[in-house]
Design a protein around this motif. Structure first.
Motif, PDB file in Angstrom:
ATOM      1  N   ALA A  50       0.829  -1.192   0.000  1.00 40.47           N
ATOM      2  CA  ALA A  50       0.000   0.000   0.000  1.00 40.47           C
ATOM      3  C   ALA A  50       0.872   1.254   0.000  1.00 40.47           C
ATOM      4  O   ALA A  50       2.032   1.233   0.408  1.00 40.47           O
ATOM      5  CB  ALA A  50      -0.925  -0.001   1.219  1.00 40.47           C
ATOM      6  N   ALA A  51       0.293   2.353  -0.455  1.00 44.44           N
ATOM      7  CA  ALA A  51       0.995   3.638  -0.475  1.00 44.44           C
ATOM      8  C   ALA A  51       1.427   4.000   0.945  1.00 44.44           C
ATOM      9  O   ALA A  51       0.726   3.682   1.911  1.00 44.44           O
ATOM     10  CB  ALA A  51       0.091   4.711  -1.056  1.00 44.44           C
ATOM     11  N   PRO A  52       2.596   4.655   1.116  1.00 47.95           N
ATOM     12  CA  PRO A  52       3.427   5.214   0.039  1.00 47.95           C
ATOM     13  C   PRO A  52       4.380   4.219  -0.611  1.00 47.95           C
ATOM     14  O   PRO A  52       5.027   4.571  -1.601  1.00 47.95           O
ATOM     15  CB  PRO A  52       4.206   6.308   0.758  1.00 47.95           C
ATOM     16  N   ALA A  53       4.479   3.007  -0.075  1.00 49.99           N
ATOM     17  CA  ALA A  53       5.411   2.031  -0.666  1.00 49.99           C
ATOM     18  C   ALA A  53       4.688   1.211  -1.731  1.00 49.99           C
ATOM     19  O   ALA A  53       4.540  -0.007  -1.627  1.00 49.99           O
ATOM     20  CB  ALA A  53       5.991   1.122   0.418  1.00 49.99           C
ATOM     21  N   ASP A  54       4.244   1.904  -2.774  1.00 50.98           N
ATOM     22  CA  ASP A  54       3.454   1.249  -3.804  1.00 50.98           C
ATOM     23  C   ASP A  54       4.123   1.274  -5.179  1.00 50.98           C
ATOM     24  O   ASP A  54       3.475   1.005  -6.187  1.00 50.98           O
ATOM     25  CB  ASP A  54       2.068   1.873  -3.894  1.00 50.98           C
ATOM     26  N   PHE A  55       5.411   1.618  -5.216  1.00 52.59           N
ATOM     27  CA  PHE A  55       6.161   1.509  -6.474  1.00 52.59           C
ATOM     28  C   PHE A  55       6.944   0.210  -6.414  1.00 52.59           C
ATOM     29  O   PHE A  55       7.796   0.016  -5.556  1.00 52.59           O
ATOM     30  CB  PHE A  55       7.107   2.689  -6.675  1.00 52.59           C
ATOM     31  N   LEU A  56       6.657  -0.690  -7.340  1.00 51.77           N
ATOM     32  CA  LEU A  56       7.273  -2.012  -7.342  1.00 51.77           C
ATOM     33  C   LEU A  56       8.370  -2.090  -8.397  1.00 51.77           C
ATOM     34  O   LEU A  56       8.149  -1.763  -9.565  1.00 51.77           O
ATOM     35  CB  LEU A  56       6.218  -3.078  -7.638  1.00 51.77           C
ATOM     36  N   THR A  57       9.568  -2.481  -7.959  1.00 51.41           N
ATOM     37  CA  THR A  57      10.679  -2.740  -8.865  1.00 51.41           C
ATOM     38  C   THR A  57      11.092  -4.195  -8.681  1.00 51.41           C
ATOM     39  O   THR A  57      11.329  -4.626  -7.558  1.00 51.41           O
ATOM     40  CB  THR A  57      11.886  -1.838  -8.573  1.00 51.41           C
ATOM     41  N   ALA A  58      11.152  -4.940  -9.771  1.00 48.48           N
ATOM     42  CA  ALA A  58      11.440  -6.374  -9.686  1.00 48.48           C
ATOM     43  C   ALA A  58      12.695  -6.711 -10.484  1.00 48.48           C
ATOM     44  O   ALA A  58      12.853  -6.270 -11.624  1.00 48.48           O
ATOM     45  CB  ALA A  58      10.260  -7.191 -10.203  1.00 48.48           C
ATOM     46  N   TYR A  59      13.569  -7.502  -9.867  1.00 47.28           N
ATOM     47  CA  TYR A  59      14.804  -7.972 -10.503  1.00 47.28           C
ATOM     48  C   TYR A  59      14.921  -9.481 -10.349  1.00 47.28           C
ATOM     49  O   TYR A  59      14.441 -10.060  -9.370  1.00 47.28           O
ATOM     50  CB  TYR A  59      16.047  -7.337  -9.851  1.00 47.28           C
ATOM     51  N   THR A  60      15.592 -10.106 -11.296  1.00 51.09           N
ATOM     52  CA  THR A  60      15.939 -11.513 -11.160  1.00 51.09           C
ATOM     53  C   THR A  60      17.380 -11.707 -11.615  1.00 51.09           C
ATOM     54  O   THR A  60      17.871 -10.975 -12.483  1.00 51.09           O
ATOM     55  CB  THR A  60      14.992 -12.422 -11.972  1.00 51.09           C
ATOM     56  N   VAL A  61      18.054 -12.686 -11.019  1.00 50.08           N
ATOM     57  CA  VAL A  61      19.445 -12.954 -11.366  1.00 50.08           C
ATOM     58  C   VAL A  61      19.746 -14.412 -11.073  1.00 50.08           C
ATOM     59  O   VAL A  61      19.217 -14.990 -10.130  1.00 50.08           O
ATOM     60  CB  VAL A  61      20.404 -12.016 -10.586  1.00 50.08           C
ATOM     61  N   THR A  62      20.585 -15.013 -11.908  1.00 50.62           N
ATOM     62  CA  THR A  62      21.030 -16.388 -11.707  1.00 50.62           C
ATOM     63  C   THR A  62      22.539 -16.399 -11.542  1.00 50.62           C
ATOM     64  O   THR A  62      23.263 -15.834 -12.373  1.00 50.62           O
ATOM     65  CB  THR A  62      20.632 -17.291 -12.890  1.00 50.62           C
ATOM     66  N   TYR A  63      23.011 -17.025 -10.482  1.00 53.61           N
ATOM     67  CA  TYR A  63      24.445 -17.181 -10.235  1.00 53.61           C
ATOM     68  C   TYR A  63      24.832 -18.620 -10.571  1.00 53.61           C
ATOM     69  O   TYR A  63      24.523 -19.539  -9.819  1.00 53.61           O
ATOM     70  CB  TYR A  63      24.786 -16.846  -8.780  1.00 53.61           C
ATOM     71  N   ARG A  64      25.475 -18.770 -11.708  1.00 53.02           N
ATOM     72  CA  ARG A  64      25.863 -20.109 -12.154  1.00 53.02           C
ATOM     73  C   ARG A  64      27.105 -20.611 -11.424  1.00 53.02           C
ATOM     74  O   ARG A  64      27.337 -21.813 -11.349  1.00 53.02           O
ATOM     75  CB  ARG A  64      26.078 -20.110 -13.662  1.00 53.02           C
ATOM     76  N   ASP A  65      27.891 -19.694 -10.889  1.00 53.00           N
ATOM     77  CA  ASP A  65      29.058 -20.057 -10.091  1.00 53.00           C
ATOM     78  C   ASP A  65      29.026 -19.244  -8.797  1.00 53.00           C
ATOM     79  O   ASP A  65      29.646 -18.181  -8.695  1.00 53.00           O
ATOM     80  CB  ASP A  65      30.346 -19.768 -10.871  1.00 53.00           C
ATOM     81  N   PRO A  66      28.279 -19.719  -7.795  1.00 57.73           N
ATOM     82  CA  PRO A  66      28.131 -18.945  -6.556  1.00 57.73           C
ATOM     83  C   PRO A  66      29.439 -18.663  -5.838  1.00 57.73           C
ATOM     84  O   PRO A  66      29.506 -17.715  -5.050  1.00 57.73           O
ATOM     85  CB  PRO A  66      27.209 -19.838  -5.700  1.00 57.73           C
ATOM     86  N   SER A  67      30.483 -19.458  -6.097  1.00 56.46           N
ATOM     87  CA  SER A  67      31.753 -19.231  -5.405  1.00 56.46           C
ATOM     88  C   SER A  67      32.355 -17.868  -5.747  1.00 56.46           C
ATOM     89  O   SER A  67      33.232 -17.374  -5.029  1.00 56.46           O
ATOM     90  CB  SER A  67      32.747 -20.340  -5.750  1.00 56.46           C
ATOM     91  N   LYS A  68      31.896 -17.237  -6.828  1.00 64.57           N
ATOM     92  CA  LYS A  68      32.413 -15.935  -7.225  1.00 64.57           C
ATOM     93  C   LYS A  68      31.738 -14.774  -6.503  1.00 64.57           C
ATOM     94  O   LYS A  68      32.108 -13.607  -6.704  1.00 64.57           O
ATOM     95  CB  LYS A  68      32.269 -15.755  -8.732  1.00 64.57           C
ATOM     96  N   ILE A  69      30.747 -15.079  -5.689  1.00 64.48           N
ATOM     97  CA  ILE A  69      30.079 -14.026  -4.929  1.00 64.48           C
ATOM     98  C   ILE A  69      31.017 -13.499  -3.852  1.00 64.48           C
ATOM     99  O   ILE A  69      31.554 -14.263  -3.047  1.00 64.48           O
ATOM    100  CB  ILE A  69      28.778 -14.560  -4.300  1.00 64.48           C
TER     101      ILE A  69
END
Length: 354
Positions: free
Chosen positions: A267-286
């Motif tokens: 609900a407002a005021p937090a009603d602007f939605l931003t969505a991201y997705t990401v795949t880490y194929r080699d998590p050891s590099k995090i």
């Protein structure tokens, strides 16, 4: 106003026979199922809602296979209120952020030939001597929850081990940076309601609410994962946000959606939605954590999915009949003009009358 958010990481840990240590596999650390299963966590959905210094995170993990028991460990930057989440939330979020479908028609026999298709697709209580403070324990539906404070990573992992959690190698080292910043550790046991049942698919959502002046997605726990991991993060705030720090500088997240929405959970005021997705194929590099900050503009964004639809033979016959008719009319007009030119010697004028 500068907007930061802290998205808590998630480490899933199973109950297995003593001495058995399967590989980590979770979007934010590890999923260790019971000894009799081969289940693995391969992804995570998270909704982060932020408003006036209060952050609320709802998490759900995707499980491939099944297991009888499992657990999560979630570091958060301040004392957390823990509740059950809305089971329909992520279905709604998925529906809201789907691509806009644009239909482009073709006609037999041009099916799948790319003819008439237009341009290309775009996408747009402390244990004695343990160094651990057990701040609260509770039962929430299928969850048994413990909120922990700890002096060191090894102290916390000793407590986890004593209380039935399998502790993978490297967990203490990965927890230490958060404990040194006085983060709280939420340990959550998850088991089916009925003996003999197993868990598969998505875990029930769990919601945590705490104070924060910024958001850090603690991806450093994911370094222990041994398989590719996919994370989808939905951020609901007063404005669009950008990912300003990446766990792996070589892996860019994909923007799925940005725009104002209408939903009770956002609900407002937090009603602007931003969505991201990401795949880490080699998590050891995090090597670090995610951070989000207010974007320069509140420009909206929605992906576009082009669908080519063939209208079939009957529609094709109608189109071809129309084409033939147009050709026939055009031919008749041309013939008439030619006849008039041959009879007068002058184009487009009738014969003079004497």
């Amino acid at each position: 106003m500068r907007l930061w958010r802290v998205l808590a990481g998630m480490l899933a840990v199973g109950f297995i026979a003593a001495g058995v240590t399967p590989a980590w596999a979770c979007a934010c650390g590890g999923y260790l199922p019971d000894a009799q299963s081969r289940a693995r966590a391969y992804g995570e959905n998270a909704l982060v809602r932020y408003d006036a210094g209060t952050e609320q995170i709802t998490l759900s993990m995707a499980i491939n296979g099944s297991s009888k028991k499992a657990a999560w460990i979630m570091p958060v930057p301040a004392a957390a209120k823990v509740e059950l989440g809305d089971t329909a939330l992520f279905n709604r979020l998925d529906h809201m952020t789907r691509p806009k479908v644009v239909v482009r028609k073709t006609y037999w026999p041009f099916r799948n030939l790319g003819i008439m298709a237009g341009g290309g697709d775009t996408a747009g209580a402390a244990a004695p001597g343990s160094g651990v403070n057990v701040r609260e324990q509770m039962v929430l539906g299928p969850f048994q929850v413990a909120r922990l404070g700890g002096s060191t990573g090894s102290a916390v992992t000793d407590w986890l081990r004593t209380n039935g959690y399998v502790v993978p190698a490297g967990l203490a080292a990965n927890l230490t940076p958060y404990l040194s910043e006085n983060w709280e550790i939420v340990a959550v046991k998850l088991a089916p309601r009925t003996d003999g049942d197993t868990m598969t698919g998505a875990t029930p959502p769990l919601r945590l609410t705490f104070a924060s002046d910024r958001i850090v997605y603690p991806m450093r726990l994911s370094k222990g994962a041994s398989t590719a991991q996919t994370v989808t993060v939905y951020v609901a705030s007063a404005h669009r946000v950008d990912a300003t720090k990446l766990p792996d500088a070589d892996v860019q997240p994909e923007l799925l959606y940005a725009g104002r929405i209408q939903d009770d959970a956002m609900a407002a005021p937090a009603d602007f939605l931003t969505a991201y997705t990401v795949t880490y194929r080699d998590p050891s590099k995090i090597t670090g954590d995610f951070t989000f900050d207010r974007a320069a503009t509140d420009d909206e964004f929605q992906r576009i999915e082009y669908v080519t639809r063939n209208d079939g033979l009957l529609s094709t016959i109608g189109v071809l009949f129309g084409v033939v008719l147009l050709i026939g009319v055009g031919a008749a007009v041309i013939a008439r003009v030619l006849v008039r030119r041959s009879s007068t010697g002058r184009p487009g004028r009738p014969t003079d009358i004497v």
